[in-house]
Design a protein around this motif. Structure first.
Motif, PDB file in Angstrom:
ATOM      1  N   ASN A  52      31.977  18.329   9.396  1.00 34.48           N
ATOM      2  CA  ASN A  52      32.681  16.535   9.179  1.00 34.48           C
ATOM      3  C   ASN A  52      32.912  16.453   7.663  1.00 34.48           C
ATOM      4  O   ASN A  52      32.787  15.226   7.577  1.00 34.48           O
ATOM      5  CB  ASN A  52      31.479  16.735   9.735  1.00 34.48           C
ATOM      6  N   SER A  61      35.225  14.665   6.164  1.00 34.53           N
ATOM      7  CA  SER A  61      36.081  14.504   5.732  1.00 34.53           C
ATOM      8  C   SER A  61      37.136  14.034   3.922  1.00 34.53           C
ATOM      9  O   SER A  61      38.144  14.170   3.728  1.00 34.53           O
ATOM     10  CB  SER A  61      35.877  12.170   5.896  1.00 34.53           C
ATOM     11  N   CYS A 118      38.653  16.795   3.416  1.00 38.50           N
ATOM     12  CA  CYS A 118      40.056  16.502   3.767  1.00 38.50           C
ATOM     13  C   CYS A 118      40.551  16.034   2.830  1.00 38.50           C
ATOM     14  O   CYS A 118      42.097  16.678   2.801  1.00 38.50           O
ATOM     15  CB  CYS A 118      39.672  16.311   5.859  1.00 38.50           C
ATOM     16  N   ASN A 119      40.522  15.326   3.000  1.00 36.20           N
ATOM     17  CA  ASN A 119      40.721  14.048   1.525  1.00 36.20           C
ATOM     18  C   ASN A 119      41.658  14.627   0.829  1.00 36.20           C
ATOM     19  O   ASN A 119      41.776  14.658   0.376  1.00 36.20           O
ATOM     20  CB  ASN A 119      39.904  12.517   1.296  1.00 36.20           C
ATOM     21  N   TYR A 152      44.931  14.689   5.976  1.00 37.70           N
ATOM     22  CA  TYR A 152      44.959  13.734   6.279  1.00 37.70           C
ATOM     23  C   TYR A 152      44.399  12.997   7.231  1.00 37.70           C
ATOM     24  O   TYR A 152      43.342  12.423   7.722  1.00 37.70           O
ATOM     25  CB  TYR A 152      45.951  13.077   5.624  1.00 37.70           C
ATOM     26  N   LYS A 162      43.294  15.366  10.000  1.00 35.36           N
ATOM     27  CA  LYS A 162      42.043  15.526  10.536  1.00 35.36           C
ATOM     28  C   LYS A 162      40.666  14.792  10.042  1.00 35.36           C
ATOM     29  O   LYS A 162      39.659  14.902  10.454  1.00 35.36           O
ATOM     30  CB  LYS A 162      42.084  17.100   9.622  1.00 35.36           C
ATOM     31  N   GLY A 163      40.680  14.353   8.815  1.00 39.77           N
ATOM     32  CA  GLY A 163      40.117  13.566   7.826  1.00 39.77           C
ATOM     33  C   GLY A 163      39.568  12.205   9.024  1.00 39.77           C
ATOM     34  O   GLY A 163      39.105  11.981   9.148  1.00 39.77           O
ATOM     35  N   ILE A 179      37.455  12.439  11.319  1.00 37.92           N
ATOM     36  CA  ILE A 179      36.320  13.202  11.016  1.00 37.92           C
ATOM     37  C   ILE A 179      35.996  11.062  10.569  1.00 37.92           C
ATOM     38  O   ILE A 179      34.536  10.655  11.555  1.00 37.92           O
ATOM     39  CB  ILE A 179      35.934  13.601  10.084  1.00 37.92           C
ATOM     40  N   ASP A 180      36.873  10.246  10.422  1.00 41.21           N
ATOM     41  CA  ASP A 180      36.042   8.596   9.906  1.00 41.21           C
ATOM     42  C   ASP A 180      37.549   8.344   9.585  1.00 41.21           C
ATOM     43  O   ASP A 180      37.926   8.542   8.503  1.00 41.21           O
ATOM     44  CB  ASP A 180      35.731   9.359   8.315  1.00 41.21           C
ATOM     45  N   ASP A 198      37.711   5.714   7.502  1.00 51.31           N
ATOM     46  CA  ASP A 198      38.630   6.250   5.804  1.00 51.31           C
ATOM     47  C   ASP A 198      39.949   5.161   5.067  1.00 51.31           C
ATOM     48  O   ASP A 198      40.712   5.106   5.287  1.00 51.31           O
ATOM     49  CB  ASP A 198      37.922   7.121   5.836  1.00 51.31           C
ATOM     50  N   LEU A 247      41.087   7.679   2.922  1.00 54.00           N
ATOM     51  CA  LEU A 247      42.687   8.740   3.633  1.00 54.00           C
ATOM     52  C   LEU A 247      43.812   8.336   4.766  1.00 54.00           C
ATOM     53  O   LEU A 247      44.804   8.611   4.799  1.00 54.00           O
ATOM     54  CB  LEU A 247      41.831   8.768   5.429  1.00 54.00           C
TER      55      LEU A 247
END
Length: 478
Positions: free
Chosen positions: A152, A154, A157-158, A177, A179-180, A183-184, A187, A190
């Motif tokens: 989880n 993010s 991921c970023n 990005y 995937k991130g 999650i969020d 964002d 992202l």
């Protein structure tokens, strides 16, 4: 030991009075004089003291660095201190990270296992520190591990996308990005990074297409070199050699004013202008569209040209072959009486005719293209064959050969060239005024082996003499 107990007493008093600096000093003196193995709890006290020292120094980067370096030294000196410090790692790393002492954070992390760092949730800070200091490979691995342990994240991921983008792997960057954002979704970092990476990926793909097209054109240009004249190839070689000497030549490119081409090619202006236009059209050189400070066009040199020029030079036919082949006209062959002799050869019996025709054709070809050694060797072989044919036609199964001063019969097919010539001359079979056989025998005998040639240079005169001898023998025998 007594001094150690005294410092331990000072430690107890300093702790009771909340004098942290004195506590820290007394503990270290105690450990030095008594040893941690006598009082295990002293290590726990030292760990607690280090935590306090770092905490009170966190507002001053210089003091914080001193406090952390002091901890690192004690970690080197006291192995048991590592376990005692684990519970404080998260807070300590946070202080160092916020102070942006990234190298110090990395140095401290080396004293703990990755499992300990993971349990203290410190992978993000450590990965960020490595990335900030330029070690993206280690940072990437740590961020991946962080994502594996915390799917989880993010932020991981970023930052993985950022690192992938630095190496221009925009496909991977886009994947991280996305995937991130799964999650969020809100964002903004992202979102912006994803949009930017998609655009860069599109540009990269376009550049790759253009590059592939250029490379294909450059490869196709190579085939055209085979059709160039020797003059053009020579000027191209001179041009490439001179371009590489220019101080501005870099990555296969050079800014060249038009008036410099004649000098770089070693050609007059009218030729240079024509060759330049031809080379551009054939993709030997390319106008990049870039210009230098003096507005001279920047040209890209086809990187495949030089290797192909070298290959063509290595595969270039000897000039004498080209001239010889060009001279193989009916008129030239008629001068050599080729056609009349071939006609006579074909009238020989079926046993000898194919061999005679084969050897004579090879002899004429090598004589015309200037293969002197081959001409001499083939001349000897040709005369040996035609004399064998002659003697067999005369029903001679053996030939008298001188052996240690005595003439002895030798089977015809076992005779060598000198045996056959000696017998032909002893019997004056082709007249008294025919010195060609003995000359041919001598030259053939001398130059059939390389050792003789190393002592005395073989020249065209000897080869011509052998060829003439064969021609005369064929005329008289056939």
């Amino acid at each position: 030991m007594q001094q150690g107990k005294l410092w331990f007493t000072r430690f107890i008093l300093a702790k009771a009075l909340y004098k942290e600096a004195d506590v820290h000093q007394a503990l270290k003196k105690t450990l030095t004089l008594i040893g941690s193995y006598n009082y295990d709890f002293i290590i726990d006290e030292l760990a607690s003291s280090h935590g306090i020292q770092i905490s009170v120094s966190s507002e001053n980067k210089g003091k914080l660095d001193l406090a952390v370096n002091d901890l690192i030294k004690d970690l080197d000196d006291y192995y048991a201190l590592k376990e005692a410090m684990v519970s404080q790692l998260e807070e300590i790393f946070s202080k160092i990270f916020n102070a942006k002492s990234y190298q110090l954070l990395i140095n401290l992390s080396a004293h703990f296992t990755q499992q300990q760092l993971e349990e203290a949730n410190l992978l993000f800070e450590l990965a960020y520190s490595f990335s900030h200091l330029g070690d993206d490979d280690k940072a990437y691995k740590l961020y991946v591990r962080l994502f594996e342990t915390n799917p989880n994240s993010s932020g991981a991921c970023n930052n993985l996308g950022v690192i992938a983008g630095k190496s221009k792997d925009y496909v991977l960057a886009v994947e991280w990005y996305e995937k991130g954002l799964s999650i969020d979704p809100k964002d903004e970092f992202l979102k912006n990074n994803l949009q930017s990476s998609r655009q860069k990926l599109k540009e990269q793909e376009e550049e790759a297409k253009v590059k592939k097209l250029i490379e294909q054109e450059q490869r196709e240009a190579i085939a055209l070199l085979k059709k160039e004249s020797d003059f053009a190839l020579d000027k191209l070689r001179i041009f490439l050699a001179n371009v590489k000497k220019e101080s501005g030549f870099k990555d296969g490119k050079l800014a060249i004013p038009k008036n410099r081409f004649p000098q770089l090619m070693g050609a007059q202006k009218q030729f240079a202008d024509s060759l330049r236009d031809q080379w551009i059209g054939r993709k030997y050189i390319t106008e990049t569209g870039e210009r230098n400070d003096y507005q001279a066009m920047v040209y890209a040199i086809n990187p495949n040209i030089e290797a192909e020029l070298t290959r063509l030079e290595n595969y270039k036919l000897p000039a004498q072959w080209i001239a010889g082949i060009a001279s193989m006209t009916p008129e030239k062959l008629e001068q050599l009486r080729y056609f009349s002799l071939i006609e006579k050869i074909k009238k020989a019996n079926k046993k000898f005719s194919p061999l005679l025709e084969r050897d004579y054709n090879e002899l004429v070809f090598n004589a015309l293209v200037g293969n002197d050694k081959a001409t001499i060797v083939l001349s000897g072989s040709m005369v040996e064959l035609v004399l064998t044919y002659y003697f067999e036609k005369k029903k001679m199964a053996t030939i008298p050969v001188m052996d240690k001063g005595v003439l002895k019969p030798k089977k015809l097919y076992n005779c060598v060239l000198s045996d056959l010539i000696d017998h032909a001359e002893s019997q004056k079979l082709f007249g008294n005024d025919f010195p060609h056989l003995s000359n041919l025998s001598r030259i053939y005998r001398n130059y059939i082996h390389p050792g003789r040639e190393l002592k005395e240079r073989l020249d065209k005169t000897k080869a011509d003499l052998c060829f003439i001898s064969v021609t005369e023998i064929l005329k008289r025998v056939l």
